[in-house]
Design an enzyme around this catalytic site. Structure first.
Site, PDB file in Angstrom:
ATOM      1  N   HIS A  38     -10.293  -6.649  -2.002  1.00 50.10           N
ATOM      2  CA  HIS A  38     -11.370  -6.296  -1.055  1.00 50.10           C
ATOM      3  C   HIS A  38     -12.467  -5.632  -1.891  1.00 50.10           C
ATOM      4  O   HIS A  38     -12.532  -4.410  -2.009  1.00 50.10           O
ATOM      5  CB  HIS A  38     -10.855  -5.350   0.031  1.00 50.10           C
ATOM      6  CG  HIS A  38      -9.791  -5.955   0.872  1.00 50.10           C
ATOM      7  ND1 HIS A  38     -10.024  -7.053   1.665  1.00 50.10           N
ATOM      8  CD2 HIS A  38      -8.479  -5.648   1.037  1.00 50.10           C
ATOM      9  CE1 HIS A  38      -8.900  -7.391   2.293  1.00 50.10           C
ATOM     10  NE2 HIS A  38      -7.945  -6.556   1.917  1.00 50.10           N
ATOM     11  N   ASP A  89     -12.064 -10.782  -0.488  1.00 53.86           N
ATOM     12  CA  ASP A  89     -13.315 -10.881   0.272  1.00 53.86           C
ATOM     13  C   ASP A  89     -14.350 -10.031  -0.450  1.00 53.86           C
ATOM     14  O   ASP A  89     -14.073  -8.916  -0.874  1.00 53.86           O
ATOM     15  CB  ASP A  89     -13.175 -10.515   1.753  1.00 53.86           C
ATOM     16  CG  ASP A  89     -12.441  -9.225   2.048  1.00 53.86           C
ATOM     17  OD1 ASP A  89     -12.305  -8.377   1.151  1.00 53.86           O
ATOM     18  OD2 ASP A  89     -11.999  -9.068   3.195  1.00 53.86           O
ATOM     19  N   GLU A 122      -6.059 -10.887  -1.137  1.00 49.90           N
ATOM     20  CA  GLU A 122      -6.879 -10.677   0.061  1.00 49.90           C
ATOM     21  C   GLU A 122      -8.353 -10.663  -0.320  1.00 49.90           C
ATOM     22  O   GLU A 122      -9.103  -9.748   0.035  1.00 49.90           O
ATOM     23  CB  GLU A 122      -6.492  -9.366   0.758  1.00 49.90           C
ATOM     24  CG  GLU A 122      -5.002  -9.266   1.043  1.00 49.90           C
ATOM     25  CD  GLU A 122      -4.591  -8.017   1.820  1.00 49.90           C
ATOM     26  OE1 GLU A 122      -5.455  -7.330   2.381  1.00 49.90           O
ATOM     27  OE2 GLU A 122      -3.380  -7.738   1.854  1.00 49.90           O
ATOM     28  N   ASN A 126       1.971  -5.103  -3.267  1.00 49.08           N
ATOM     29  CA  ASN A 126       0.584  -5.455  -2.943  1.00 49.08           C
ATOM     30  C   ASN A 126      -0.222  -4.202  -2.600  1.00 49.08           C
ATOM     31  O   ASN A 126       0.248  -3.342  -1.840  1.00 49.08           O
ATOM     32  CB  ASN A 126       0.634  -6.388  -1.712  1.00 49.08           C
ATOM     33  CG  ASN A 126      -0.694  -7.025  -1.381  1.00 49.08           C
ATOM     34  OD1 ASN A 126      -1.347  -7.594  -2.255  1.00 49.08           O
ATOM     35  ND2 ASN A 126      -1.108  -6.956  -0.117  1.00 49.08           N
ATOM     36  N   GLU A 150       0.800  -1.235   0.000  1.00 44.08           N
ATOM     37  CA  GLU A 150       0.000   0.000   0.000  1.00 44.08           C
ATOM     38  C   GLU A 150       0.831   1.282   0.000  1.00 44.08           C
ATOM     39  O   GLU A 150       0.614   2.173   0.807  1.00 44.08           O
ATOM     40  CB  GLU A 150      -0.947  -0.005   1.206  1.00 44.08           C
ATOM     41  CG  GLU A 150      -1.853  -1.222   1.237  1.00 44.08           C
ATOM     42  CD  GLU A 150      -2.783  -1.256   2.451  1.00 44.08           C
ATOM     43  OE1 GLU A 150      -2.634  -0.409   3.360  1.00 44.08           O
ATOM     44  OE2 GLU A 150      -3.662  -2.131   2.488  1.00 44.08           O
TER      45      GLU A 150
END
Ligand code: XIL
Length: 369
Positions: A252, A282, A280, A217, A170
């Site tokens: 996400h 979701d 990640e 990432n 990030e």
């Protein structure tokens, strides 16, 4: 007037009938019980990519439901928190390995891969990395030395066990449609030395384990305003011979995620010659943050996921030549970092009992008809 109301309600009834009959024909009605056959996720995708889950150390026990589910469905693990800098080196020079070791050990026992998350981040990183005892930012030399020491120690310890690292997490500025601000300038790493820490982190990681795959990432990485910055960063790194192997798209997302955004992003990174992992995943059941929260998994949520999940997994299969891993940011809907009281997100393919959801069976149909 009476007649009009009558006609109107008949019209509504007919429309409802048409809508209910015209739902996409390959959406299977929900099972009435649990004994429908499913194929474990890792089996389903075995010819394409490993399927991972973010875990906590207390999951690392085959006698628990979570441990059993991990063994059944997943062939890759990532630590949700315990490999972050604040977990491994809260106090300068004192490393705490116990929790991270448990995950690596469980993975070995069960023939799973391990992703390492994360070496360099502005968050979940102790202040001593950035500030001296007077609260002033370190000089670039001091901060860089500490970063080198941390990365070298952590990557060396798990050399051969962790096959891929999120080396930098990030680092790009998030919301900036005009593209004026490139990097996350409020990161203490950036404040100390500008973007130089990114380049160095990859060099240190490569030196410590030449065989590990090294990833940048980030989240929101499928949106044009951010993916272009990530593209420029990765291109710059590659042009300068900085060792980077791949880009992690955190994933996400929510049920309204755009197919086009994902495909365009994958096409863009394909051109760079890097591998891609969804790191990640979701998939929140809400279409936006304005939508009222719910504590229950409604029929509408179910339908949304039955459509959105196979759409996403189909794309990932289409790009499986460049996608080398897909990791969920959790295991089942019972625990997710997204949930707040009154607003649960039900983001996974396994429900709160860790059983396959109807969306799972839709995904399964992509591979086994
Ligand atoms: C989250 C964890 O899931 C939470 O338990 C923790 O409190 C905060 O961090 N992007 C990342 C992950 O790279 O490390 C974050 O994990 C979620 C967003």
């Amino acid at each position: 007037m009476k007649n009009y109301t009558c006609h109107f309600s008949m019209l509504v009834a007919i429309m409802l009938l048409i809508i209910s009959c015209s739902s996409p024909e390959d959406i299977t009605p929900d099972p009435v019980n649990d004994d429908r056959e499913y194929i474990p996720l890792k089996e389903l995708f075995k010819d394409h990519f490993p399927i991972g889950a973010a875990v906590t150390p207390n999951h690392m026990d085959s006698r628990t439901p979570h441990g059993r589910t991990l063994i059944e469905h997943f062939n890759s693990l990532v630590a949700e928190n315990v490999m972050k800098p604040d977990a491994l080196q809260r106090v300068k020079g004192t490393y705490t390995w116990t929790n991270a070791d448990r995950i690596v050990q469980f993975a070995k026992e069960n023939d799973m891969k391990v992703r390492g998350h994360t070496l360099t981040w502005h968050s979940q990183t102790p202040d001593w990395f950035f500030y001296d005892e007077n609260g002033d930012l370190h000089t670039p030399e001091v901060a860089m030395k500490q970063l080198e020491e941390h990365i070298t120690t952590v990557v060396s310890r798990y050399k051969g066990d962790v096959y891929a690292w999120d080396v930098v997490n990030e680092a790009m500025f998030d919301w900036d449609p005009n593209g004026q601000i490139i990097y996350r300038e409020d990161s203490p790493w950036y404040k100390i030395m500008g973007p130089a820490y990114i380049d160095s982190a990859f060099v240190y990681a490569r030196r410590a384990d030449p065989d590990a795959k090294l990833f940048y990432n980030d989240y929101n990485s499928i949106f044009s305003w951010k993916r272009n910055k990530i593209y420029d960063l990765v291109k710059r790194l590659k042009d300068n011979n900085i060792p980077i192997d791949g880009v992690g798209l955190q994933g996400h997302w929510n049920v309204g995620v755009s197919e086009q955004d994902i495909r365009t992003t994958l096409d863009l990174f394909r051109d760079l010659g890097v591998e891609i992992q969804i790191t990640e995943l979701d998939l929140s059941v809400y279409l936006s943050s304005d939508e009222p929260g719910s504590e229950v998994y409604t029929d509408a949520f179910n339908l949304r996921q039955k459509i959105a999940y196979p759409m996403i997994m189909k794309i990932l299969l289409d790009y499986s030549d460049i996608i080398t891993g897909v990791t969920f940011w959790g295991i089942g809907d019972d625990v997710t970092w997204l949930d707040r009281p009154g607003r649960r997100h039900f983001p996974f393919l396994l429900d709160e009992q860790l059983k396959p959801k109807p969306a799972y069976l839709e995904v399964q149909k992509l591979i086994r008809r």
